[in-house]
Design a protein around this motif. Sequence first.
Motif, PDB file in Angstrom:
ATOM      1  N   ILE A  37      58.270  55.361 -31.467  1.00  0.00           N
ATOM      2  CA  ILE A  37      59.134  54.286 -32.092  1.00  0.00           C
ATOM      3  C   ILE A  37      59.944  53.701 -31.043  1.00  0.00           C
ATOM      4  CG2 ILE A  37      60.764  53.939 -33.710  1.00  0.00           C
ATOM      5  CD1 ILE A  37      59.622  56.202 -35.534  1.00  0.00           C
ATOM      6  N   ARG A  38      60.955  54.384 -30.393  1.00  0.00           N
ATOM      7  CA  ARG A  38      62.075  53.881 -29.423  1.00  0.00           C
ATOM      8  C   ARG A  38      61.410  53.154 -28.326  1.00  0.00           C
ATOM      9  NH1 ARG A  38      64.432  58.092 -28.443  1.00  0.00           N
ATOM     10  NH2 ARG A  38      63.189  58.847 -26.712  1.00  0.00           N
ATOM     11  N   ASP A  39      60.129  53.193 -27.848  1.00  0.00           N
ATOM     12  CA  ASP A  39      59.422  52.807 -26.958  1.00  0.00           C
ATOM     13  C   ASP A  39      58.727  51.441 -27.573  1.00  0.00           C
ATOM     14  OD1 ASP A  39      57.977  52.714 -24.029  1.00  0.00           O
ATOM     15  OD2 ASP A  39      56.369  52.540 -25.448  1.00  0.00           O
ATOM     16  N   ALA A  40      58.358  51.541 -28.596  1.00  0.00           N
ATOM     17  CA  ALA A  40      57.761  50.324 -29.210  1.00  0.00           C
ATOM     18  C   ALA A  40      58.698  49.397 -29.513  1.00  0.00           C
ATOM     19  CB  ALA A  40      56.982  50.601 -30.504  1.00  0.00           C
ATOM     20  N   LEU A  41      59.851  49.586 -30.023  1.00  0.00           N
ATOM     21  CA  LEU A  41      60.955  48.653 -30.289  1.00  0.00           C
ATOM     22  C   LEU A  41      61.369  47.881 -29.099  1.00  0.00           C
ATOM     23  CD1 LEU A  41      63.109  50.707 -32.977  1.00  0.00           C
ATOM     24  CD2 LEU A  41      61.609  48.834 -33.379  1.00  0.00           C
ATOM     25  N   ALA A  42      61.508  48.679 -27.876  1.00  0.00           N
ATOM     26  CA  ALA A  42      62.223  48.091 -26.738  1.00  0.00           C
ATOM     27  C   ALA A  42      60.868  47.105 -26.210  1.00  0.00           C
ATOM     28  CB  ALA A  42      62.225  49.013 -25.658  1.00  0.00           C
ATOM     29  N   ARG A  43      59.613  47.390 -26.376  1.00  0.00           N
ATOM     30  CA  ARG A  43      58.514  46.775 -25.922  1.00  0.00           C
ATOM     31  C   ARG A  43      58.331  45.444 -26.535  1.00  0.00           C
ATOM     32  NH1 ARG A  43      53.956  51.002 -26.346  1.00  0.00           N
ATOM     33  NH2 ARG A  43      52.385  49.330 -25.804  1.00  0.00           N
ATOM     34  N   ILE A  44      58.689  45.467 -27.926  1.00  0.00           N
ATOM     35  CA  ILE A  44      58.708  44.285 -28.889  1.00  0.00           C
ATOM     36  C   ILE A  44      59.779  43.162 -28.278  1.00  0.00           C
ATOM     37  CG2 ILE A  44      58.892  43.319 -31.088  1.00  0.00           C
ATOM     38  CD1 ILE A  44      57.691  46.447 -32.105  1.00  0.00           C
ATOM     39  N   ALA A  45      60.717  43.874 -28.268  1.00  0.00           N
ATOM     40  CA  ALA A  45      62.269  43.058 -27.791  1.00  0.00           C
ATOM     41  C   ALA A  45      61.926  42.327 -26.238  1.00  0.00           C
ATOM     42  CB  ALA A  45      63.316  43.803 -27.783  1.00  0.00           C
ATOM     43  N   ALA A  46      61.278  42.869 -25.446  1.00  0.00           N
ATOM     44  CA  ALA A  46      60.957  42.830 -24.088  1.00  0.00           C
ATOM     45  C   ALA A  46      60.171  41.457 -24.063  1.00  0.00           C
ATOM     46  CB  ALA A  46      60.569  43.740 -23.252  1.00  0.00           C
ATOM     47  N   ALA A  47      59.117  41.422 -24.990  1.00  0.00           N
ATOM     48  CA  ALA A  47      58.057  40.384 -25.137  1.00  0.00           C
ATOM     49  C   ALA A  47      58.718  39.128 -25.947  1.00  0.00           C
ATOM     50  CB  ALA A  47      57.108  41.076 -25.865  1.00  0.00           C
ATOM     51  N   GLY A  48      59.815  39.248 -26.359  1.00  0.00           N
ATOM     52  CA  GLY A  48      60.432  38.086 -26.935  1.00  0.00           C
ATOM     53  C   GLY A  48      60.252  37.755 -28.428  1.00  0.00           C
ATOM     54  N   LYS A  49      59.811  39.015 -29.099  1.00  0.00           N
ATOM     55  CA  LYS A  49      59.539  38.937 -30.486  1.00  0.00           C
ATOM     56  C   LYS A  49      60.598  39.926 -31.175  1.00  0.00           C
ATOM     57  CE  LYS A  49      55.321  37.308 -29.634  1.00  0.00           C
ATOM     58  NZ  LYS A  49      54.824  35.839 -30.059  1.00  0.00           N
ATOM     59  N   ALA A  50      60.896  39.737 -32.243  1.00  0.00           N
ATOM     60  CA  ALA A  50      61.796  40.239 -33.226  1.00  0.00           C
ATOM     61  C   ALA A  50      61.144  41.888 -33.558  1.00  0.00           C
ATOM     62  CB  ALA A  50      62.086  39.688 -34.457  1.00  0.00           C
ATOM     63  N   PRO A  51      61.901  43.095 -33.408  1.00  0.00           N
ATOM     64  CA  PRO A  51      61.541  44.081 -33.669  1.00  0.00           C
ATOM     65  C   PRO A  51      62.104  44.480 -35.008  1.00  0.00           C
ATOM     66  CG  PRO A  51      62.764  44.551 -31.445  1.00  0.00           C
ATOM     67  CD  PRO A  51      63.237  43.095 -32.280  1.00  0.00           C
ATOM     68  N   GLY A  52      61.266  45.370 -35.974  1.00  0.00           N
ATOM     69  CA  GLY A  52      61.466  45.479 -37.141  1.00  0.00           C
ATOM     70  C   GLY A  52      61.203  47.160 -37.731  1.00  0.00           C
ATOM     71  N   ILE A  53      61.783  47.388 -38.533  1.00  0.00           N
ATOM     72  CA  ILE A  53      61.669  48.781 -39.101  1.00  0.00           C
ATOM     73  C   ILE A  53      62.515  49.075 -40.529  1.00  0.00           C
ATOM     74  CG2 ILE A  53      63.511  50.122 -37.966  1.00  0.00           C
ATOM     75  CD1 ILE A  53      61.291  52.067 -37.014  1.00  0.00           C
ATOM     76  N   LEU A  54      61.939  50.266 -41.174  1.00  0.00           N
ATOM     77  CA  LEU A  54      62.610  50.440 -42.330  1.00  0.00           C
ATOM     78  C   LEU A  54      63.140  52.261 -42.048  1.00  0.00           C
ATOM     79  CD1 LEU A  54      63.013  50.644 -45.527  1.00  0.00           C
ATOM     80  CD2 LEU A  54      60.808  51.540 -45.783  1.00  0.00           C
ATOM     81  N   ALA A  55      64.409  52.384 -42.873  1.00  0.00           N
ATOM     82  CA  ALA A  55      64.858  54.016 -42.728  1.00  0.00           C
ATOM     83  C   ALA A  55      65.730  53.672 -43.975  1.00  0.00           C
ATOM     84  CB  ALA A  55      65.882  53.874 -41.652  1.00  0.00           C
ATOM     85  N   ILE A  56      65.830  55.107 -44.745  1.00  0.00           N
ATOM     86  CA  ILE A  56      66.492  55.077 -45.937  1.00  0.00           C
ATOM     87  C   ILE A  56      67.572  56.108 -45.833  1.00  0.00           C
ATOM     88  CG2 ILE A  56      64.364  54.571 -47.189  1.00  0.00           C
ATOM     89  CD1 ILE A  56      63.737  57.456 -47.528  1.00  0.00           C
ATOM     90  N   ASP A  57      67.954  56.524 -44.702  1.00  0.00           N
ATOM     91  CA  ASP A  57      68.972  57.570 -44.778  1.00  0.00           C
ATOM     92  C   ASP A  57      69.855  56.882 -43.648  1.00  0.00           C
ATOM     93  OD1 ASP A  57      69.007  59.327 -41.984  1.00  0.00           O
ATOM     94  OD2 ASP A  57      67.032  59.069 -42.727  1.00  0.00           O
ATOM     95  N   GLU A  58      71.323  56.813 -43.496  1.00  0.00           N
ATOM     96  CA  GLU A  58      72.243  56.426 -42.563  1.00  0.00           C
ATOM     97  C   GLU A  58      72.091  56.774 -41.257  1.00  0.00           C
ATOM     98  OE1 GLU A  58      77.167  55.654 -42.096  1.00  0.00           O
ATOM     99  OE2 GLU A  58      76.360  56.765 -43.608  1.00  0.00           O
ATOM    100  N   ALA A  59      71.918  58.011 -40.858  1.00  0.00           N
ATOM    101  CA  ALA A  59      71.857  58.470 -39.576  1.00  0.00           C
ATOM    102  C   ALA A  59      70.503  57.975 -38.915  1.00  0.00           C
ATOM    103  CB  ALA A  59      71.703  59.917 -39.436  1.00  0.00           C
ATOM    104  N   THR A  60      69.324  57.865 -39.538  1.00  0.00           N
ATOM    105  CA  THR A  60      68.188  57.176 -39.005  1.00  0.00           C
ATOM    106  C   THR A  60      68.293  55.778 -38.792  1.00  0.00           C
ATOM    107  OG1 THR A  60      66.740  59.041 -39.914  1.00  0.00           O
ATOM    108  CG2 THR A  60      65.601  56.988 -39.228  1.00  0.00           C
ATOM    109  N   THR A  61      68.824  55.121 -39.726  1.00  0.00           N
ATOM    110  CA  THR A  61      69.137  53.574 -39.701  1.00  0.00           C
ATOM    111  C   THR A  61      69.921  53.322 -38.584  1.00  0.00           C
ATOM    112  OG1 THR A  61      68.954  53.316 -42.194  1.00  0.00           O
ATOM    113  CG2 THR A  61      69.987  51.743 -40.992  1.00  0.00           C
ATOM    114  N   GLN A  62      71.005  53.958 -38.226  1.00  0.00           N
ATOM    115  CA  GLN A  62      71.895  53.730 -37.073  1.00  0.00           C
ATOM    116  C   GLN A  62      71.197  54.008 -35.842  1.00  0.00           C
ATOM    117  OE1 GLN A  62      75.149  52.570 -37.080  1.00  0.00           O
ATOM    118  NE2 GLN A  62      74.323  52.123 -35.144  1.00  0.00           N
TER     119      GLN A  62
END
Length: 259
Positions: free
Chosen positions: A198-223
């Motif tokens: 997940i961390r690698d994918a979010l970084a690759r998405i941002a580096a490509a100039g696209k917006a990275p998105g995701i869902l989390a339902i607890d505070e620690a994971t969201t942060q």
Amino acid sequence: MPAPINRFKAALKKGEVQIGCWAGFADAYATEVLSTADFDWLLIDGEHAPNDLQTISQQVQVLQGKHSTPVVRLPVGNEWLIKQVLDAGAQTVLVPLVETAEQADHLARAMLYPPQGIRGAGAALARASMFSLIPDYVQTANDQTCLLVQVETVKGIENLDEILEVEGIDGVFIGPADLAADMGHPGNSAHPDVEDAIRDALARIAAAGKAPGILAIDEATTQRYADWGAQFLAVGIDVLLLARAARGLMGDWRAKLGR
């Protein structure tokens, strides 16, 4: 008069973080209540919630003029489903289970009127054009549509770089639960291997100039996801918010009354 400005798309282009919430009740009244919290976006879920075109249309309608932008998740990636929700007035669409660049390209073309795409141009009777009140809708709508593709399998992650090269994709949403299951860790999106992916994918998405998105339902994971660069971030699910509040309330009163 042009098509309405897609504020969510504009915010993503500016690099602004957009905080959202899942709308899963398939009911316009509940979605309107949720909109009073002023989330930046609300996900009208056609994949796992009991929504159909009519309930989706009603929720898009009730969010008109509200701060919360509707994002419609389709049950599958299909050009006629895309056409229907766009005609109903949605401007931002999330498509699940995208695994190849070819699939992503077909979806991107389905979002656009010709000559750039294949969207049917019968906007005269569509709510999107306010039933022909917006005379320049067909000429201007392409600039305001926003396509988010959901990558949630090992195959999708393997093809992520090629998917990111597809013109017309505004953002990529990582599906933690399905990705964890496909990696052999069902129900455990916090497994170190899944989190690394997940961390690698979010970084690759941002580096490509696209917006990275995701869902989390607890505070620690969201942060954690926010720290990893998630730009459009869903921080809760309305069904779970109600369920947890109701169970907590009843639990408190059971304890107070000794039941």
